[in-house]
Scaffold this active site. Sequence first.
Site, PDB file in Angstrom:
ATOM      1  N   ASP A   1       0.839  -1.211   0.000  1.00  0.00           N
ATOM      2  CA  ASP A   1       0.000   0.000   0.000  1.00  0.00           C
ATOM      3  C   ASP A   1       0.871   1.258   0.000  1.00  0.00           C
ATOM      4  OD1 ASP A   1       0.612  -0.995   2.699  1.00  0.00           O
ATOM      5  OD2 ASP A   1      -0.582   0.673   3.457  1.00  0.00           O
TER       6      ASP A   1
ATOM      7  N   GLU B   1      -0.033  -1.275   5.754  1.00  0.00           N
ATOM      8  CA  GLU B   1       0.996  -0.776   6.690  1.00  0.00           C
ATOM      9  C   GLU B   1       0.750   0.677   7.026  1.00  0.00           C
ATOM     10  OE1 GLU B   1       4.565   1.100   8.265  1.00  0.00           O
ATOM     11  OE2 GLU B   1       3.647   1.570   6.344  1.00  0.00           O
TER      12      GLU B   1
END
Lengths: 422, 422
Positions: free
Chosen positions: B102, B167
Amino acid sequence: MDVKIKVKKYIHDNRNQTVTLLQKLVQERSISGNEAPAQEIVIHHLNHLGLKVDVWDPDIDEMKSSPFFITQRDSFSNSPNVVGVLEGTGKGKSIIINGHIDVVPEGERSQWTSDPYSGEIIDNKMYGRGTTDMKGGNVAALLAIEAIKMSDVQLKGSVIFQSVIEEESGGAGTLAAILRGYDADAVLIPEPTKMKIFPKQQGSMWFRLKVKGRVAHGGTRYEGVSAIEKSIAVIQHILKLESLRNERLLNDPLYKGVPIPIPINIGRIEGGTWPSSVSDLVTLEGRFGVAPDETMENAKEELENWISRLAEQDEWFKDYHVEIEYFGARWVPGSIELDHPFMSTLSNAFMNVFEKDPIIEASPWGTDGGLFTQIKQMPTIVFGPGETKVAHYPDEYIDLDELFRCAEIMAYTILDWCEVNE
Amino acid sequence: MDVKIKVKKYIHDNRNQTVTLLQKLVQERSISGNEAPAQEIVIHHLNHLGLKVDVWDPDIDEMKSSPFFITQRDSFSNSPNVVGVLEGTGKGKSIIINGHIDVVPEGERSQWTSDPYSGEIIDNKMYGRGTTDMKGGNVAALLAIEAIKMSDVQLKGSVIFQSVIEEESGGAGTLAAILRGYDADAVLIPEPTKMKIFPKQQGSMWFRLKVKGRVAHGGTRYEGVSAIEKSIAVIQHILKLESLRNERLLNDPLYKGVPIPIPINIGRIEGGTWPSSVSDLVTLEGRFGVAPDETMENAKEELENWISRLAEQDEWFKDYHVEIEYFGARWVPGSIELDHPFMSTLSNAFMNVFEKDPIIEASPWGTDGGLFTQIKQMPTIVFGPGETKVAHYPDEYIDLDELFRCAEIMAYTILDWCEVNE
């Protein structure tokens, strides 16, 4: 029967229908852009009283040339100004009674104890947005005029009642009435002064400051410069300017006992986009109080010079100037000489009703009064019923007894100022 | 030929296709909720390398029971985690290499010199959101594994490559991988440390403070209490707490030369609704750095106690408590002993490539590393290519030479840690 006794009796006997009129006006949510239904009620009432009625939508293009014009709107179409004239027989002094029909929005409804547009009466107080600011004052004025008209009194000077739009956003309605040619020997504005007489009115303007920083990740925030921390210095610097400016008014008797006559209020702050980032921009928005005998231009200049001096205390501001802009509403200050005959006329009327001296102060906020004095040098006093402190807030209300006493004072003022044609 | 030379040659000879792989990954805008297309590329590549591939959408209901779970999402459907395993022959030490797929949103596009998802290369630097944070590190790891696989080397211990989601919003992807049972003798997270070795990772949490005032009209601002002025006291109080907390780390060699090892960053401020009103509420949002050997609970307790002490300096806060809440993202801190064998394995690999000692520091930000150490006591090191300072900012880039040198270091680390089966 003495005219004043007749008028007093009329006011006393017509309390109920006056309350009904105020209630009807309060029930119309006449925020900016939505004034027409409330003005319809005013028009109907003025026609019923047999006054000469003038209704028009102010023309933006016509007003644009005035340096006093300010608006956030594109058009005033279907937002009429209303004027009703009780014409005098001549050779008397005329009076304008000016009140605004617009109200500020009610805000968060949950903060109101009941519907902000109910006009509910509890303990002789009417509640609702606009009761105090300032439909109550308008209705008091209408009742004063009605009492005179219905008592078969003929005045020498004319009474010009103005129900204007846009006071809450800087006075475009009153400006339009002035530009339409309405003029008088004195102006009374029944804004909520809690029956104090305000011969001086503070002006105010809105300003916006942009305080800059330098972005960085919050974990290494020492690599950036926090606009939030820099804005602390800016706020403290502005508080110092407020002290300096208010020291000058220390000995003004009209500001006696007022802790901060012309406050600088920073009302909004916003900055940063992310908790984990150092903010690179903070915007501050505030209201700058302008002294009654100061010009807007001088006030702006002083603010700008003061802000530029931030660089003396912190090099950062040398390279990253704090930007200033002016936006939104603005009210020019105004004042009348304390020994003006209109002051004594009003004070006498007050003493007649209350049997004591009126309190004479300077207003802590701007009104449309400054426009009358600055554009046409019309002597203007702000005086009216209502609680300043509840204006713009939830559970706004007006004390109805105060309203009726104000109507009496206004009626006596008109009778004395415009003179009765025996 | 020596295995290391073979591996080094493979990395050198396969630069172009590695650059192409990174470019393809950068061109996928894999912000939270939109990770699937980028993960497809990873899956395809892992299959091509012949690794054992595991793909699954993390199950929110399963994770909810973990005290480490945090998310703003309702579902991770179509947001797969991907794991590829290069299985060892046995009796060796295993390693997890964990990287997140991400990226944070690109922000204001006008601040980028060119398209944030171009993957454009200028002067051997690839530009684009996610190049540094942390698709570059992921691709370096994939190249290291590929180089070992294609050099016909058999490892004793397994290499577990994890391409995880979430994350940037607190680690739900890594938590899902841990809960799925993945375990290893060491973890390497190639976040952008600019090739410094981070055996200690700072944790962080977001907090929100609500500072109260009392509303009044700006013209009589002395009747109110400005939440904006009160928030100045709160910010200054927090800056003092930051000093106190950081004094404790003064002698930590891993924070040598770092001005503020565990910053408290107030990144957002917002208060007041109207320039002409005294504000009755200011909200502050910030990031609270948590020391590597501190628990989140202790950090919260210290913040809360400190805030409650505001009442000692100003009675206002006694009646109008500053409210604290925690929200949004949170990263638990983590650390590995400096004399852990994995530290020397990585340091030796570094010296092999750079012919100098690595810089060993503590991270200024949180990573998913804390989850590995706190949940499963897996020794974790953060080490990777990329510019910390451009992560999350416009014109993010990665130096491609650094990426290839990191791939080499990772390959040597794997070879030494997992051991070659001769």
